[in-house]
Design a protein around this motif. Structure first.
Motif, short mmCIF file in Angstrom:
data_model
loop_
_atom_site.label_atom_id
_atom_site.label_comp_id
_atom_site.label_asym_id
_atom_site.label_seq_id
_atom_site.Cartn_x
_atom_site.Cartn_y
_atom_site.Cartn_z
N SER A 298 62.48 -20.71 5.88
CA SER A 298 62.31 -20.27 4.49
C SER A 298 61.43 -21.22 3.70
O SER A 298 61.03 -20.92 2.57
CB SER A 298 63.69 -20.16 3.82
OG SER A 298 64.35 -21.42 3.81
N HIS A 299 61.12 -22.38 4.27
CA HIS A 299 60.26 -23.36 3.59
C HIS A 299 58.83 -23.36 4.12
O HIS A 299 58.10 -24.34 3.95
CB HIS A 299 60.87 -24.76 3.72
CG HIS A 299 62.12 -24.95 2.94
ND1 HIS A 299 62.14 -24.98 1.55
CD2 HIS A 299 63.41 -25.08 3.34
CE1 HIS A 299 63.38 -25.15 1.14
NE2 HIS A 299 64.17 -25.21 2.19
N ASP A 302 56.28 -24.46 1.68
CA ASP A 302 56.48 -25.79 1.09
C ASP A 302 55.80 -26.87 1.95
O ASP A 302 55.30 -26.60 3.04
CB ASP A 302 57.98 -26.10 0.96
CG ASP A 302 58.69 -25.16 0.00
OD1 ASP A 302 58.09 -24.79 -1.03
OD2 ASP A 302 59.85 -24.79 0.29
N GLY A 304 56.47 -29.18 4.31
CA GLY A 304 57.58 -29.40 5.22
C GLY A 304 57.16 -30.08 6.50
O GLY A 304 56.26 -30.93 6.52
N GLY A 351 60.93 -33.33 2.59
CA GLY A 351 60.62 -31.96 2.21
C GLY A 351 60.39 -31.86 0.72
O GLY A 351 61.25 -32.25 -0.08
N ARG A 353 58.73 -29.24 -2.48
CA ARG A 353 58.04 -28.05 -2.97
C ARG A 353 56.68 -28.50 -3.48
O ARG A 353 56.46 -29.68 -3.77
CB ARG A 353 58.86 -27.39 -4.07
CG ARG A 353 60.21 -26.89 -3.57
CD ARG A 353 61.08 -26.31 -4.67
NE ARG A 353 62.40 -25.94 -4.15
CZ ARG A 353 63.44 -26.78 -4.07
NH1 ARG A 353 63.30 -28.05 -4.48
NH2 ARG A 353 64.58 -26.37 -3.58
N PHE A 359 63.32 -30.84 -1.71
CA PHE A 359 64.30 -29.88 -1.21
C PHE A 359 65.07 -30.41 -0.02
O PHE A 359 66.04 -29.82 0.41
CB PHE A 359 63.66 -28.52 -0.89
CG PHE A 359 62.75 -28.49 0.31
CD1 PHE A 359 63.27 -28.44 1.60
CD2 PHE A 359 61.37 -28.50 0.16
CE1 PHE A 359 62.43 -28.39 2.71
CE2 PHE A 359 60.53 -28.45 1.26
CZ PHE A 359 61.06 -28.40 2.54
#
Length: 422
Positions: A298-299, A302, A304, A351, A353, A359
């Motif tokens: 789901s990231h 982002d 990540g 992590g 955003r 996050f």
């Protein structure tokens, strides 16, 4: 924190340039000094034959001491991950924290690292050739000049036997380094293998319309991920080396397309941070960060476990080429993370955003080490660079965490001034 798996796609499987490139390579080779097949490395580690662009910082302290810290990390990395587990004269880089024991990304890392560390490791060429033998024995099912992305504990290709672009980019780059180090008159013709690999990358792992990297040779024009690109594959210095090696001006087009995308993604979606998303979608129309999961989590939109490598990759091109676009992108990242952490590397999270909010608040070298490379680009960041270098040099290699350790080592090679572009 929960250790993340090394990034790899988890989906099943969905030229003619070589001859021309070969002619160009022959012409270019005539201008290069010959290297005897049994000669030592032409660019031994620690020789610093390729100065970085003017104004680039370096960690404080005697250069020999800095170099020795890299060698110590390399020895620990080698002991933990460089293996001969499957016979056949093969060497493999083990990835215990990835989806599979052996991944293309790891073999590419191994080839680049081994070629760069020649001179510090008397076995560098033997290991490199063992890695070459392994890669040649594991071709992609879609293009035999590319590497199958994943192998099991018995070194059998699995999960479709297709490719991963990042691994292939580093394999080709490693072969170019080896050609410069040892020449191509030994067991393997490194230059010939490199040119074939580069042509295959262009044919099967670069989108012919956008000139941006594909996720692998499986995401072709009929596959749903064809208009998605992964930011950690945007290896600008590699594209420069491919242009030099092949004489193919198409690599200038590819490099420029990626630099423009980096600049536009930073300005449009991360103006205050410079962060890039793991995956950028809609490359045929309006490139933008992924919204939720498109491949891994789901990231995906982002900063990540893929994009964490971007500061290292962008910063590397900035310091080796002096390119204005790469310098600007690297400095934007450096300025943000330095301010975000208050100059404390221990506050780099795992992590973010694109806005800069955290996050995942873990601690991992995969996220920390790359920022040492962007720190090189800012004349006002000496204290920050030294703090980062101190953390990298003092952090032992964890034999369970291949991914972070590999990024740590390669970031240290660059930050110490020991990286070069063939």
């Amino acid at each position: 924190m929960t250790q993340q798996q090394s990034p790899r796609r988890r989906l099943p499987v969905a030229g003619s340039l070589v001859a021309v490139a070969g002619l160009l390579v022959t012409a270019l080779a005539a201008t290069q000094p010959a290297v005897a097949a049994n000669a030592g490395p032409a660019v031994p580690f620690g020789s610093h034959q390729f100065p970085y662009t003017a104004g680039t910082l370096k960690p404080s302290g005697p250069q020999a001491a800095v170099d020795q810290q890299v060698v110590a990390t390399y020895k620990a990395w080698k002991a933990a991950f460089v293996k001969q587990n499957c016979g056949n004269g093969w060497y493999q880089v083990l990835s215990p924290d990835a989806d599979h024991p052996y991944v293309a990304e790891g073999q590419g890392y191994g080839m680049v690292v081994t070629a760069l560390m020649a001179g510090a490791d008397a076995d560098a060429r033997k290991i490199f050739d063992g890695l070459v033998k392994y890669t040649l024995a594991h071709p992609s099912v879609n293009n035999s000049h590319l590497l199958a992305a994943e192998q099991d504990s018995s070194c059998r290709s699995v999960d479709g036997s297709d490719s991963a672009t990042d691994g292939d980019l580093d394999v080709a780059y490693g072969l170019l380094l080896a050609d410069r180090q040892w020449g191509s008159g030994g067991t393997y013709d490194y230059k010939d293998l490199a040119v074939k690999h580069i042509a295959a990358i262009k044919k099967s792992e670069v989108n012919a319309t956008t000139h941006l990297t594909l996720l692998g040779d499986w995401s072709d024009s009929g596959e749903s991920h064809h208009w998605i690109t992964r930011s950690s594959d945007w290896m600008i210095d590699h594209f420069r080396a491919f242009r030099t090696a092949t004489g193919d001006s198409g690599w200038d087009t590819i490099r420029t397309a990626h630099q423009k995308l980096i600049t536009s993604q930073q300005s449009q979606y991360a103006a205050s941070t410079g962060l890039l998303a793991d995956f950028v979608v809609g490359t045929d129309k309006t490139p933008r960060p992924a919204s939720g999961k498109v491949l891994e989590s789901s990231h995906d939109g982002d900063f990540g476990w893929n994009a964490c490598r971007d500061p290292w990759r962008i910063g590397t091109d900035a310091v080796t080429s002096g390119d204005a676009a790469s310098l600007a992108s690297a400095r934007k990242l450096n300025g943000w993370i330095r301010a975000k952490t208050g100059g404390d590397p221990n506050k780099i999270a795992t992590g973010y955003r694109l806005s800069g909010s955290v996050f995942e608040s873990g601690d991992d070298m995969a996220f920390t080490a790359p920022f040492a490379v962007t720190a090189l680009t800012d004349p006002g960041s000496q204290t920050w660079l030294d703090a980062l270098w101190g953390k990298l040099a003092a952090t032992p290699v964890d034999p369970k965490l291949y991914y972070g350790a590999s990024v740590q080592l390669q970031s240290m090679i660059v930050a110490s001034g020991n990286y070069w572009v063939p």
